[in-house]
Design an enzyme around this catalytic site. Structure first.
Site, PDB file in Angstrom:
ATOM      1  CG  ASP A  39     111.189  69.960 146.580  1.00  0.00           C
ATOM      2  OD1 ASP A  39     110.972  71.186 146.512  1.00  0.00           O
ATOM      3  OD2 ASP A  39     110.445  69.103 146.101  1.00  0.00           O
ATOM      4  CG  ASP A 179     106.569  66.759 144.050  1.00  0.00           C
ATOM      5  OD1 ASP A 179     107.241  66.720 145.093  1.00  0.00           O
ATOM      6  OD2 ASP A 179     106.938  67.390 143.037  1.00  0.00           O
TER       7      ASP A 179
END
Ligand code: DX5
Length: 228
Positions: A39, A179
């Protein structure tokens, strides 16, 4: 059929103890995950700061798992080559992060990586209709990006279905990814709507049975939801 059907369990490394990053990747590989999601956050596109390419590169030799970079950054074009060089074979850019999304995705492909596009909750699927032919993956965010541990936004399941329909309408194969807030209690809805690439952070690392049990449980629930 142009929507990829195989189910993939993809850990976000956000919840990891960063002093043990390499060991965590080894544990994730042992737990049976399919690839790793980094991320990447710049403190501008999202109110958080995380991994530069050097951090990712430092772990590349620790595991054979494929790496994907979820670029939650502005001006992603400036970093395409560096995140590929760090060992990421898939770069996911946000439709909202670049003025020329078609050019950005084309540059990712030209640089030798697979290209994904991510959509924040408020962004309609129409934002990617004209670039679907360049996409290997469409990521439907099921939280507002920036932090782990947030609640799953179930209304995104309509957009997941739209993304799946879009993938079915093009000749190239597209993987539908989700996600944010993916867990044993939310994954069935996302999978039934068309998601096959399932990114999870909290649900994996906080599972009482440990990583392997968490991966197995989420994979099993997703498979059952789609009749696999
Ligand atoms: C949001 C992050 C999170 C993370 C997953 O920007 O990308 O979605 O990957 O976090 P959990 O699974 O804890 O929601």
């Amino acid at each position: 059929m142009s929507a990829k059907q195989e189910i993939s369990i993809i850990p976000s490394v956000l919840p990891v103890d960063f002093s043990q990053l390499g060991n965590a990747l080894v544990d994730l590989e042992k737990a049976g995950v399919d690839r790793i999601q980094w991320d990447v956050m710049d403190g501008v596109f999202v109110p958080n700061l995380t991994f530069g390419p050097d951090v990712i590169a430092s772990t590349r030799e620790v595991t054979a798992l494929p790496f994907e970079a979820h670029l939650m950054i502005v001006e992603p074009d400036q970093y395409i080559e560096r995140y590929i060089a760090s060992g990421c074979e898939l770069l996911i850019v946000h439709a909202e992060s670049t003025r020329h999304l078609h050019r950005t995705l084309a540059r990712v492909k030209e640089a030798g990586a697979k290209a994904g596009v991510a959509l924040n909750p408020a962004t309609p699927i129409e934002a990617v209709e004209n670039v679907a032919d360049l996409c290997d993956l469409i990521l439907v965010m099921t939280v507002n990006p920036g932090f782990g541990g947030q609640a799953y936004i179930a209304t995104m399941e309509r957009k997941i279905r739209q993304a799946h329909e879009l993938a079915e309408s093009v000749s190239n194969q597209i993987e539908i990814e989700v996600d944010g807030g993916i867990s044993a209690s939310t994954v069935a809805g996302a999978a039934a709507a068309g998601a096959r690439a399932l990114v999870a952070g909290s649900a994996l690392f906080r599972h009482a049975g440990g990583l392997e049990a968490a991966v197995s449980e989420i994979r099993s629930i997703a498979a059952s939801a789609v009749g696999q």
